[in-house]
Design a protein around this motif. Structure first.
Motif, PDB file in Angstrom:
ATOM      1  N   VAL A  21      -3.188   3.669 -12.059  1.00 24.50           N
ATOM      2  CA  VAL A  21      -2.315   2.598 -11.565  1.00 24.50           C
ATOM      3  C   VAL A  21      -1.685   3.005 -10.232  1.00 24.50           C
ATOM      4  O   VAL A  21      -1.602   2.195  -9.294  1.00 24.50           O
ATOM      5  N   GLY A  22      -1.267   4.269 -10.124  1.00 24.04           N
ATOM      6  CA  GLY A  22      -0.705   4.740  -8.848  1.00 24.04           C
ATOM      7  C   GLY A  22      -1.727   4.708  -7.733  1.00 24.04           C
ATOM      8  O   GLY A  22      -1.406   4.354  -6.588  1.00 24.04           O
ATOM      9  N   GLY A  23      -2.968   5.059  -8.052  1.00 15.72           N
ATOM     10  CA  GLY A  23      -4.032   4.987  -7.048  1.00 15.72           C
ATOM     11  C   GLY A  23      -4.290   3.559  -6.608  1.00 15.72           C
ATOM     12  O   GLY A  23      -4.503   3.285  -5.416  1.00 15.72           O
ATOM     13  N   GLY A  24      -4.285   2.636  -7.565  1.00 17.58           N
ATOM     14  CA  GLY A  24      -4.456   1.221  -7.216  1.00 17.58           C
ATOM     15  C   GLY A  24      -3.328   0.722  -6.343  1.00 17.58           C
ATOM     16  O   GLY A  24      -3.538  -0.036  -5.384  1.00 17.58           O
ATOM     17  N   ALA A  25      -2.111   1.170  -6.643  1.00 18.21           N
ATOM     18  CA  ALA A  25      -0.953   0.756  -5.838  1.00 18.21           C
ATOM     19  C   ALA A  25      -1.046   1.319  -4.420  1.00 18.21           C
ATOM     20  O   ALA A  25      -0.783   0.612  -3.445  1.00 18.21           O
ATOM     21  N   LEU A  31      -3.880  -1.592   2.249  1.00 10.74           N
ATOM     22  CA  LEU A  31      -4.537  -2.816   2.696  1.00 10.74           C
ATOM     23  C   LEU A  31      -3.553  -3.910   3.109  1.00 10.74           C
ATOM     24  O   LEU A  31      -3.782  -4.618   4.094  1.00 10.74           O
ATOM     25  N   ASP A  32      -2.430  -4.060   2.318  1.00  6.07           N
ATOM     26  CA  ASP A  32      -1.579  -5.221   2.592  1.00  6.07           C
ATOM     27  C   ASP A  32      -0.109  -4.972   2.296  1.00  6.07           C
ATOM     28  O   ASP A  32       0.599  -5.871   1.852  1.00  6.07           O
ATOM     29  N   GLY A  33       0.374  -3.770   2.481  1.00 11.51           N
ATOM     30  CA  GLY A  33       1.809  -3.510   2.301  1.00 11.51           C
ATOM     31  C   GLY A  33       2.232  -3.577   0.835  1.00 11.51           C
ATOM     32  O   GLY A  33       1.457  -3.312  -0.079  1.00 11.51           O
ATOM     33  N   GLY A  40      -2.713  -4.305  -6.266  1.00 10.93           N
ATOM     34  CA  GLY A  40      -3.575  -3.153  -6.575  1.00 10.93           C
ATOM     35  C   GLY A  40      -3.191  -2.484  -7.880  1.00 10.93           C
ATOM     36  O   GLY A  40      -4.046  -2.130  -8.697  1.00 10.93           O
ATOM     37  N   ALA A  41      -1.875  -2.297  -8.111  1.00 12.19           N
ATOM     38  CA  ALA A  41      -1.415  -1.691  -9.363  1.00 12.19           C
ATOM     39  C   ALA A  41      -1.744  -2.588 -10.553  1.00 12.19           C
ATOM     40  O   ALA A  41      -2.179  -2.113 -11.606  1.00 12.19           O
TER      41      ALA A  41
END
Length: 173
Positions: A21-25, A31-33, A40-41
């Motif tokens: 989840v941290g990697g997705g965030a 990509l978009d702030g 992402g998360a």
């Protein structure tokens, strides 16, 4: 004090999920702030949750199944090693190769390991006959044959060809 296996597996699973989840965030933030970080998360957590739901077998059960079989096999291998070193002490290559104290120490170790309750029955029986042949100490060929039978019993247990009674006779200690 050792933490139970189930607790360690759950802790590792939670740690991996937090990292995903941290990697997705982080990727979303690049990509978009902050809005991308939230998306992402969320996407990473949904993907990880879906992956956990579709798993056919829980991780804890897999680890425990492998631990049970591998533990008995490992102990059987150690018993074979200890009996082989005792055999080398009983029938040394040179006349002054092994002292009486060393031979007695190897014998003690071989007996203690062979008496372990976690061994499959077929391995314990073969180990007992090998120890009996070695204790006799008169016939090297008989002793070698007994140690060979022990190694074959371990091989049969490892490959799953042992008697059905062996599977219920092992314990995890």
């Amino acid at each position: 004090m050792t933490t139970p296996l189930r607790t360690r597996v759950y802790a590792m699973t939670v740690t991996v999920l937090v990292c995903v989840v941290g990697g997705g965030a982080c990727f979303g933030f690049l990509l978009d702030g902050w809005a991308g970080a939230a998306v992402g998360a969320g996407a990473a957590s949904l993907g990880a949750g879906f992956g956990m739901l579709v798993r056919p077998r829980p991780t804890v059960t897999s680890v425990q199944a492998a631990r049970g079989d591998g533990y008995a096999e490992g102990i059987a291998d150690v018993v074979l090693l200890s009996i082989a070193t005792y055999e080398a002490a009983v029938f040394p290559l040179t006349s002054e190769g092994v002292s009486d104290e060393e031979q007695q120490a190897r014998r003690t170790v071989a007996y203690r390991l062979s008496a372990y309750d976690g061994l499959p029955r077929s391995v314990r029986v073969s180990a007992a006959s090998a120890l009996e042949a070695l204790d006799d100490g008169a016939d090297a060929e008989r002793a070698r044959a007994a140690v060979k039978e022990l190694s074959l019993a371990i091989y049969d247990y490892r490959s799953g060809r042992s008697l059905q009674g062996d599977a219920s006779d092992t314990s995890s200690g």
